[in-house]
Design a protein around this motif. Structure first.
Motif, PDB file in Angstrom:
ATOM      1  N   ARG A 157      -8.373  -5.815   6.578  1.00  0.00           N
ATOM      2  CA  ARG A 157      -8.573  -5.996   5.055  1.00  0.00           C
ATOM      3  C   ARG A 157      -9.034  -4.613   4.565  1.00  0.00           C
ATOM      4  N   GLU A 158      -7.984  -3.694   4.478  1.00  0.00           N
ATOM      5  CA  GLU A 158      -8.273  -2.285   4.440  1.00  0.00           C
ATOM      6  C   GLU A 158      -8.119  -1.459   3.289  1.00  0.00           C
ATOM      7  N   HIS A 159      -7.147  -2.128   2.528  1.00  0.00           N
ATOM      8  CA  HIS A 159      -6.619  -1.516   1.296  1.00  0.00           C
ATOM      9  C   HIS A 159      -7.696  -0.713   0.527  1.00  0.00           C
ATOM     10  N   GLY A 160      -8.911  -1.477   0.500  1.00  0.00           N
ATOM     11  CA  GLY A 160     -10.077  -1.073  -0.219  1.00  0.00           C
ATOM     12  C   GLY A 160     -10.593   0.354   0.519  1.00  0.00           C
ATOM     13  N   GLN A 161     -10.882  -0.019   1.646  1.00  0.00           N
ATOM     14  CA  GLN A 161     -11.416   1.088   2.507  1.00  0.00           C
ATOM     15  C   GLN A 161     -10.543   2.383   2.373  1.00  0.00           C
ATOM     16  N   ALA A 162      -9.312   2.242   2.463  1.00  0.00           N
ATOM     17  CA  ALA A 162      -8.237   3.155   2.514  1.00  0.00           C
ATOM     18  C   ALA A 162      -8.368   3.931   1.120  1.00  0.00           C
ATOM     19  N   LEU A 163      -8.202   3.205  -0.015  1.00  0.00           N
ATOM     20  CA  LEU A 163      -8.320   3.783  -1.093  1.00  0.00           C
ATOM     21  C   LEU A 163      -9.683   4.658  -1.530  1.00  0.00           C
ATOM     22  N   ALA A 164     -10.656   3.831  -1.136  1.00  0.00           N
ATOM     23  CA  ALA A 164     -11.984   4.611  -1.299  1.00  0.00           C
ATOM     24  C   ALA A 164     -12.134   5.788  -0.625  1.00  0.00           C
ATOM     25  N   ARG A 165     -11.548   5.717   0.561  1.00  0.00           N
ATOM     26  CA  ARG A 165     -11.629   7.137   1.374  1.00  0.00           C
ATOM     27  C   ARG A 165     -10.806   8.274   0.832  1.00  0.00           C
ATOM     28  N   GLY A 166      -9.922   7.883  -0.084  1.00  0.00           N
ATOM     29  CA  GLY A 166      -9.067   8.908  -0.691  1.00  0.00           C
ATOM     30  C   GLY A 166      -7.558   9.048  -0.182  1.00  0.00           C
ATOM     31  N   VAL A 167      -7.220   7.841   0.673  1.00  0.00           N
ATOM     32  CA  VAL A 167      -5.886   7.824   0.953  1.00  0.00           C
ATOM     33  C   VAL A 167      -4.892   7.545  -0.181  1.00  0.00           C
ATOM     34  N   SER A 168      -3.778   8.470  -0.358  1.00  0.00           N
ATOM     35  CA  SER A 168      -2.868   8.240  -1.494  1.00  0.00           C
ATOM     36  C   SER A 168      -2.476   6.801  -1.907  1.00  0.00           C
ATOM     37  N   PRO A 169      -2.633   6.219  -3.175  1.00  0.00           N
ATOM     38  CA  PRO A 169      -2.071   5.052  -3.486  1.00  0.00           C
ATOM     39  C   PRO A 169      -0.577   5.016  -3.408  1.00  0.00           C
ATOM     40  N   GLY A 170       0.047   6.006  -3.499  1.00  0.00           N
ATOM     41  CA  GLY A 170       1.306   5.928  -3.420  1.00  0.00           C
ATOM     42  C   GLY A 170       2.085   5.790  -2.007  1.00  0.00           C
ATOM     43  N   ALA A 171       1.148   6.334  -0.870  1.00  0.00           N
ATOM     44  CA  ALA A 171       1.488   6.460   0.301  1.00  0.00           C
ATOM     45  C   ALA A 171       1.184   5.264   0.914  1.00  0.00           C
ATOM     46  N   LEU A 172       0.119   4.359   0.446  1.00  0.00           N
ATOM     47  CA  LEU A 172      -0.232   3.236   0.771  1.00  0.00           C
ATOM     48  C   LEU A 172       0.483   2.034   0.291  1.00  0.00           C
ATOM     49  N   MET A 173       0.888   2.105  -0.967  1.00  0.00           N
ATOM     50  CA  MET A 173       2.152   1.070  -1.229  1.00  0.00           C
ATOM     51  C   MET A 173       3.271   1.277  -0.812  1.00  0.00           C
ATOM     52  N   ALA A 174       3.620   2.438  -0.619  1.00  0.00           N
ATOM     53  CA  ALA A 174       4.822   2.599   0.043  1.00  0.00           C
ATOM     54  C   ALA A 174       4.894   2.130   1.481  1.00  0.00           C
ATOM     55  N   GLU A 175       3.732   2.096   2.135  1.00  0.00           N
ATOM     56  CA  GLU A 175       3.528   1.729   3.638  1.00  0.00           C
ATOM     57  C   GLU A 175       3.874   0.059   3.472  1.00  0.00           C
ATOM     58  N   MET A 176       3.046  -0.470   2.428  1.00  0.00           N
ATOM     59  CA  MET A 176       3.206  -2.028   2.339  1.00  0.00           C
ATOM     60  C   MET A 176       4.762  -2.378   2.065  1.00  0.00           C
ATOM     61  N   TYR A 177       5.268  -1.510   1.278  1.00  0.00           N
ATOM     62  CA  TYR A 177       6.833  -1.818   1.023  1.00  0.00           C
ATOM     63  C   TYR A 177       7.804  -1.612   2.475  1.00  0.00           C
ATOM     64  N   GLY A 178       7.246  -1.025   3.322  1.00  0.00           N
ATOM     65  CA  GLY A 178       7.793  -0.696   4.512  1.00  0.00           C
ATOM     66  C   GLY A 178       8.880   0.502   4.630  1.00  0.00           C
ATOM     67  N   LYS A 179       8.342   1.371   3.618  1.00  0.00           N
ATOM     68  CA  LYS A 179       9.263   2.557   3.450  1.00  0.00           C
ATOM     69  C   LYS A 179       8.912   3.763   4.260  1.00  0.00           C
ATOM     70  N   GLN A 180       9.573   4.669   4.777  1.00  0.00           N
ATOM     71  CA  GLN A 180       9.345   5.710   5.470  1.00  0.00           C
ATOM     72  C   GLN A 180       8.418   6.788   4.463  1.00  0.00           C
ATOM     73  N   GLU A 181       8.238   6.805   3.478  1.00  0.00           N
ATOM     74  CA  GLU A 181       7.405   7.444   2.599  1.00  0.00           C
ATOM     75  C   GLU A 181       5.992   7.125   2.665  1.00  0.00           C
ATOM     76  N   GLY A 182       5.867   5.600   3.295  1.00  0.00           N
ATOM     77  CA  GLY A 182       4.511   5.064   3.624  1.00  0.00           C
ATOM     78  C   GLY A 182       3.771   5.989   4.513  1.00  0.00           C
TER      79      GLY A 182
END
Lengths: 331, 333
Positions: free
Chosen positions: A73-98
């Motif tokens: 349940r780590e979207h919040g942990q990732a965003l708070a840590r500074g992971v790029s929201p775009g790269a995170l969203m693309a990952e959930m889309y299953g895109k290679q830019e994730g």
């Protein structure tokens, strides 16, 4: 003529940044739920809504050299840590830019730049990784902290107890952060733990432990700073139990038969975003217009993340078997 | 290898020990971690005296927490160290299976190539010492099912000595299975022995009538069988697989193409085992080379019994190999 509002203090500016981070997580995940219904995101989706204060407060106490090991349940942990929201969203889309080229999805978010070691969907299974990262730091003389997040469910796993024991025995720089949201999926804490005071378990391993109000980001940050200072100072691990609550269902397939609407509504009164924004308003550090501006900036950031994911591309199927083994021969 | 190289008489145990000692001296990032590796000197005495030489930081006794210390090895590997995790016995590794399968084997792929795990896990495997059903199985074939890890099964002194360093240089997790009956094995090892490649099977005895494909302790049973078959005029080729994942198909198929018959000898259970995999590959890749169906000699499908005669009966033995080959190879005129 209206009185000119006072300039926010340094502390207040920091709190406004924390508020903005929590708001970004909230709005990002609300969009995730919509995108799930629109079948843009598939698989499991576990929302962090309600628990934002925990990761935002803890991450504020960490530095970029530290390592973070997360839950599913780590979207919040990732965003708070500074992971790029775009790269995170693309990952959930299953895109290679994730951030993981679409190999991981919602439950397996990794990012090397922020030393974010995943997103792990075996409850408790990632805790030993943080202990190992800490061991590597200690053996190489680096003053870094390894912070692992896990839920109350993980406290029932052997991995938690074995890891607490070893981290304490070897005085390793680990910060154990339990996000106690009272339910292991749908099993209430009282049905899964003989001792529901989770912070009390640290004593059995001589681990300095504290329970904190996980709906209060400032309380979380303050407790986390104290713990991180102690851990970085070479005093061995600390255990922080953050008492929080998830406002949404466990996943997108959860009918929530195990708790009442009244209970959820009661906890929503303690919404960490409402609490902090109300406090900042009361201090006259945040005007309505400021908050609206923050909302629109966050909305744009989320929209940009979605646009990035939409514009992303599918990894060629020919690449399917890449990353089973390393492409360089020696490690 | 230079045939004239000077050799010394030694044991498999000593060869494993030398490999560990060499690795610990070569690279400060290498450390050994597991139950009783330090003060006790290693359950099989392979690390005796190491704690005095390298200190308790690098020869690290762990609590009986297989899951955690295997996971800690994974974390430490990602943190820049080169850990060697020792699990006392293969059955205990099941307590760490979550970490091996769900983390070590998976992290590189799940992270889209961001985080590799340069970890080595060593463990004792195999039956033959009357240790019964919780200390004596051969699960290396199981592990060979898992993409993302490599599975090594050193049978010879050279491999016991040399596979470890090569495994440590690998960027991904490598499991090394040491059959516990091999530790006292005596033999000659060149004084210059060092790291060996881990990508190929090795033909240990040339032959023309049948290929006996095996690995680990069963190698010696296969070689003994080949010796007695030779006395009866049957020429058996013996292949030591050395590495169960990835399998060296080329060496297997080249041998089968020559002998036209294959017998797989595997101390694991038959159903769903590595012998089944090898047999299937031969069918897929060399079906038209075969003059006889592939046969298998495996352990009998029971939990390993304690009583000596029962344990012997449960394991592949040289006599069974001889009998199988005689069934497969037409009687010589």
């Amino acid at each position: 003529m209206k009185k000119k509002p006072p300039q926010p203090t340094t502390d207040q500016e920091h709190w406004i940044r924390l508020l903005r981070q929590m708001l970004l997580i909230r709005r990002f995940e609300e969009k995730c739920a919509e995108l799930y219904s629109a079948t843009k995101i598939r698989g499991f989706l576990h929302l962090y809504i309600g628990e934002e204060a925990v990761s935002v407060g803890v991450m504020a106490a960490l530095t970029p050299v530290d390592a973070v090991v997360a839950t599913y349940r780590e979207h919040g942990q990732a965003l708070a840590r500074g992971v790029s929201p775009g790269a995170l969203m693309a990952e959930m889309y299953g895109k290679q830019e994730g951030c993981c080229r679409g190999r991981g999805g919602s439950m397996h978010i990794f990012d090397a730049a922020t030393r974010f070691y995943g997103g792990n969907a075996i409850v408790g299974g990632s805790i030993p990784l943080a202990v190992g990262l800490a061991l590597a730091d200690k053996m190489q003389g680096r003053q870094r902290v390894s912070c692992c997040f896990f839920g109350d469910g993980a406290v029932a796993e052997g991995a938690f107890h074995e890891s607490m024991n070893i981290a304490s025995l070897w005085k390793l720089p680990v910060l154990f952060v339990c996000e106690n949201n009272l339910y292991a999926m749908g099993s209430a804490l009282r049905y899964t733990q003989a001792v529901t005071d989770l912070a009390a378990k640290g004593a059995g391993y001589a681990v300095q432990s504290e329970a904190v109000d996980g709906m209060d980001v400032l309380a979380v940050e303050s407790a986390a700073r104290k713990a991180v200072d102690s851990v970085r100072g070479g005093n061995g691990p600390c255990f922080l139990e953050c008492r929080t609550y998830r406002f949404r269902a466990h996943s997108m397939f959860d009918a929530e038969l195990y708790r009442t609407k009244e209970e959820v509504e009661e906890w929503k009164k303690r919404d960490p975003i409402l609490q902090l924004s109300a406090s900042l308003r009361a201090q006259e550090a945040l005007a309505d217009a400021d908050f609206e501006q923050m909302e629109s900036e966050v909305a744009r950031e989320v929209d940009d993340a979605i646009a990035f994911a939409e514009a992303g591309t599918w990894e060629p199927v020919d690449d399917l078997t890449r990353f089973v083994y390393s492409e360089r021969r020696t490690g | 290898m230079n045939g004239a190289a000077e050799t010394i008489k030694t044991t498999y145990r000593e060869a494993v020990r030398q490999g560990l000692h060499d690795a610990l001296r070569r690279d400060q990032r290498v450390f050994l971690m597991g139950e009783d590796v330090g003060h006790y000197g290693g359950c099989y005495a392979v690390s005796k005296g190491f704690i005095q030489e390298f200190g308790p930081e690098r020869i690290r006794d762990t609590p009986l927490s297989e899951l955690a210390f295997t996971g800690i090895g994974i974390g430490a590997a990602m943190g820049g160290m080169r850990p060697i995790v020792e699990i006392m016995t293969v059955n205990f590794s099941l307590l760490a299976l979550d970490q091996i399968m769900n983390n070590a084997a998976t992290l590189l792929h799940m992270s889209g190539g961001l985080f590799n795990v340069p970890l080595v896990i060593r463990m004792a495997t195999g039956a033959g010492r009357q240790l019964a059903a919780q200390h004596a199985h051969s699960l290396e074939g199981w592990y060979a099912h898992i993409p993302g890890i490599k599975v090594l099964t050193p049978a010879t002194l050279e491999d016991a000595r040399g596979m470890l360093w090569t495994a440590l240089e690998d960027p991904d997790p490598v499991l090394i299975f040491e059959n516990q009956t091999l530790y006292p094995l005596e033999g000659e090892l060149p004084v210059t022995a060092g790291p060996v490649e881990i990508d190929h099977a090795q033909v240990m005895r040339g032959g023309s009538d049948v290929s006996i494909i095996t690995y680990s302790a069963s190698l010696y049973k296969a070689l003994a069988a080949a010796e007695s078959l030779a006395a009866e005029g049957i020429s058996a080729e013996v292949i030591d697989l050395r590495t169960l994942r990835p399998l060296d198909d080329d060496t297997i198929m080249a041998s089968v193409a020559k002998t036209r018959r294959a017998l797989v000898v595997d101390e694991g259970w038959r159903s769903g085992g590595i012998s089944a995999e090898i047999s299937a590959r031969i069918m897929e890749q060399a079906f038209y080379e075969l003059d006889a169906p592939v046969e298998r000699i495996c352990s009998v499908e029971v939990p390993m019994p304690y009583a000596r005669h029962m344990e012997l009966a449960a394991l592949p033995q040289a006599e069974a190999i001889v009998a199988a080959v005689k069934r497969m190879v037409p009687t010589h005129g």
